[in-house]
Design a protein around this motif. Sequence first.
Motif, mmCIF file in Angstrom:
data_model
loop_
_atom_site.group_PDB
_atom_site.id
_atom_site.type_symbol
_atom_site.label_atom_id
_atom_site.label_comp_id
_atom_site.label_asym_id
_atom_site.label_seq_id
_atom_site.Cartn_x
_atom_site.Cartn_y
_atom_site.Cartn_z
ATOM 1 N N VAL A 46 0.726 -1.139 0.159
ATOM 2 C CA VAL A 46 0.317 0.135 -0.010
ATOM 3 C C VAL A 46 0.984 1.103 -0.177
ATOM 4 C CG1 VAL A 46 -1.556 1.700 1.662
ATOM 5 C CG2 VAL A 46 -1.873 -1.660 1.349
ATOM 6 N N TRP A 47 1.903 1.865 0.927
ATOM 7 C CA TRP A 47 2.673 2.064 0.744
ATOM 8 C C TRP A 47 3.321 2.582 0.164
ATOM 9 C CZ3 TRP A 47 3.717 1.947 7.188
ATOM 10 C CH2 TRP A 47 3.045 1.767 7.481
ATOM 11 N N ARG A 48 4.392 1.637 -0.547
ATOM 12 C CA ARG A 48 5.243 1.486 -1.091
ATOM 13 C C ARG A 48 7.221 2.189 -0.090
ATOM 14 N NH1 ARG A 48 2.680 2.484 -7.147
ATOM 15 N NH2 ARG A 48 1.354 1.267 -6.387
ATOM 16 N N GLU A 85 1.789 9.222 -9.940
ATOM 17 C CA GLU A 85 0.247 7.853 -10.197
ATOM 18 C C GLU A 85 -0.219 7.186 -8.431
ATOM 19 O OE1 GLU A 85 1.451 5.024 -12.755
ATOM 20 O OE2 GLU A 85 1.294 6.303 -14.940
ATOM 21 N N HIS A 86 1.176 7.520 -8.166
ATOM 22 C CA HIS A 86 0.949 6.932 -6.597
ATOM 23 C C HIS A 86 1.251 8.092 -5.731
ATOM 24 C CE1 HIS A 86 0.244 4.066 -3.005
ATOM 25 N NE2 HIS A 86 2.251 4.337 -2.812
ATOM 26 N N VAL A 87 1.026 8.826 -3.894
ATOM 27 C CA VAL A 87 1.411 9.686 -3.860
ATOM 28 C C VAL A 87 1.090 9.273 -2.586
ATOM 29 C CG1 VAL A 87 1.104 12.101 -3.215
ATOM 30 C CG2 VAL A 87 0.860 11.679 -5.148
ATOM 31 N N VAL A 88 2.292 8.838 -1.336
ATOM 32 C CA VAL A 88 2.398 8.699 -0.072
ATOM 33 C C VAL A 88 2.834 10.179 1.118
ATOM 34 C CG1 VAL A 88 4.110 7.419 0.097
ATOM 35 C CG2 VAL A 88 2.141 7.057 2.002
ATOM 36 N N ARG A 124 6.383 13.972 1.513
ATOM 37 C CA ARG A 124 5.587 13.201 0.939
ATOM 38 C C ARG A 124 6.219 12.355 -0.801
ATOM 39 N NH1 ARG A 124 2.162 17.625 -1.982
ATOM 40 N NH2 ARG A 124 1.667 16.948 -0.445
ATOM 41 N N VAL A 125 6.161 11.542 -1.277
ATOM 42 C CA VAL A 125 7.016 10.581 -2.028
ATOM 43 C C VAL A 125 6.281 10.256 -3.366
ATOM 44 C CG1 VAL A 125 7.904 8.972 -2.625
ATOM 45 C CG2 VAL A 125 8.595 9.714 -0.522
ATOM 46 N N SER A 126 5.778 11.005 -4.304
ATOM 47 C CA SER A 126 5.012 11.052 -5.356
ATOM 48 C C SER A 126 5.962 10.642 -6.782
ATOM 49 C CB SER A 126 4.580 12.309 -5.813
ATOM 50 O OG SER A 126 4.579 12.968 -5.121
ATOM 51 N N ALA A 164 0.346 8.020 5.626
ATOM 52 C CA ALA A 164 -1.219 8.325 4.621
ATOM 53 C C ALA A 164 -0.507 8.080 3.532
ATOM 54 C CB ALA A 164 -1.808 9.918 5.088
ATOM 55 N N VAL A 165 -1.213 7.956 2.779
ATOM 56 C CA VAL A 165 -1.500 7.265 1.812
ATOM 57 C C VAL A 165 -2.756 8.025 0.714
ATOM 58 C CG1 VAL A 165 -2.268 5.829 -0.703
ATOM 59 C CG2 VAL A 165 -1.237 5.068 1.207
ATOM 60 N N VAL A 166 -2.580 9.485 -0.417
ATOM 61 C CA VAL A 166 -3.115 10.436 -1.203
ATOM 62 C C VAL A 166 -3.102 10.316 -1.717
ATOM 63 C CG1 VAL A 166 -2.545 12.732 -1.677
ATOM 64 C CG2 VAL A 166 -0.908 12.190 0.337
ATOM 65 N N ARG A 167 -3.026 9.412 -2.595
ATOM 66 C CA ARG A 167 -3.582 8.825 -3.950
ATOM 67 C C ARG A 167 -2.100 7.232 -4.074
ATOM 68 N NH1 ARG A 167 -1.859 12.238 -8.484
ATOM 69 N NH2 ARG A 167 -3.349 13.393 -7.066
ATOM 70 N N ARG A 168 -3.574 6.331 -4.351
ATOM 71 C CA ARG A 168 -2.973 5.078 -4.614
ATOM 72 C C ARG A 168 -3.453 4.536 -6.090
ATOM 73 N NH1 ARG A 168 -5.452 -0.558 -0.902
ATOM 74 N NH2 ARG A 168 -3.295 -1.614 -1.829
ATOM 75 N N GLY A 169 -1.689 4.459 -6.722
ATOM 76 C CA GLY A 169 -1.871 4.509 -7.643
ATOM 77 C C GLY A 169 -2.148 1.952 -8.055
ATOM 78 N N ARG A 170 -2.017 1.917 -9.073
ATOM 79 C CA ARG A 170 -1.282 0.745 -9.232
ATOM 80 C C ARG A 170 -0.529 0.096 -9.027
ATOM 81 N NH1 ARG A 170 -2.790 2.969 -14.573
ATOM 82 N NH2 ARG A 170 -0.090 2.280 -15.472
ATOM 83 N N PRO A 171 -0.541 -1.074 -8.631
ATOM 84 C CA PRO A 171 0.808 -1.688 -8.374
ATOM 85 C C PRO A 171 1.686 -1.703 -9.358
ATOM 86 C CG PRO A 171 -0.961 -3.151 -8.171
ATOM 87 C CD PRO A 171 -1.687 -2.009 -8.174
ATOM 88 N N GLU A 172 3.365 -1.508 -8.799
ATOM 89 C CA GLU A 172 4.151 -1.613 -9.927
ATOM 90 C C GLU A 172 4.710 -2.619 -10.682
ATOM 91 O OE1 GLU A 172 6.332 1.034 -7.614
ATOM 92 O OE2 GLU A 172 5.505 3.188 -9.034
#
Length: 172
Positions: A46-48, A85-88, A124-126, A164-172
């Motif tokens: 989830v977090w990555r 695509e994914h932000v945590v 924040r990791v984008s 906190a997951v801000v935006r959850r992307g597809r698995p990489e």
Amino acid sequence: MDQVRRAVVFADHAQFYVQDVDGQIAAEEDDDYDWPEAWSDEAVEVWRIGVDGPCSIAVGTARSDHVETALQVHHACPPLWADAEHVVEADLAVPSGVVHVFGCMERPGPQHRVEVPVGRYRIRVSHLPSGPPAAPIRAHPIEPGPHVNYHLDLWPCAEAAGVAVVRRGRPE
């Protein structure tokens, strides 16, 4: 304070670190230090990111390869990247005033460092889709996966807020 440090790091074991190295060493030397489980199932799926301690996070990458990173330091919480695509987000303590961004098999040095005021930060990791890093770096994937640019936004905060997951992307 808005400064940017761009670097290509080798994400061996599909990860790289954002860390106050001296702060993390001091935390680990404390007899009462409670080692977190950095790569729990939730962290991986989830977090990555893996929270390695109060002064360190490991960013999980889509591939074990050279990856592009950009650490941008702000005065306040910045806007989200529209194409991420994914932000945590997570907490990062910086008691030494120096943040390093480096591959997990690298020894952090002057080329990895960014000086910031001592304090507590949100990071924040984008995950931004991209092509392979520009020359002279040549991609040598150990584990194939998409190319991703990892944009790291860092700003001061008053209180810890956890992951906190801000935006959850597809698995990489």
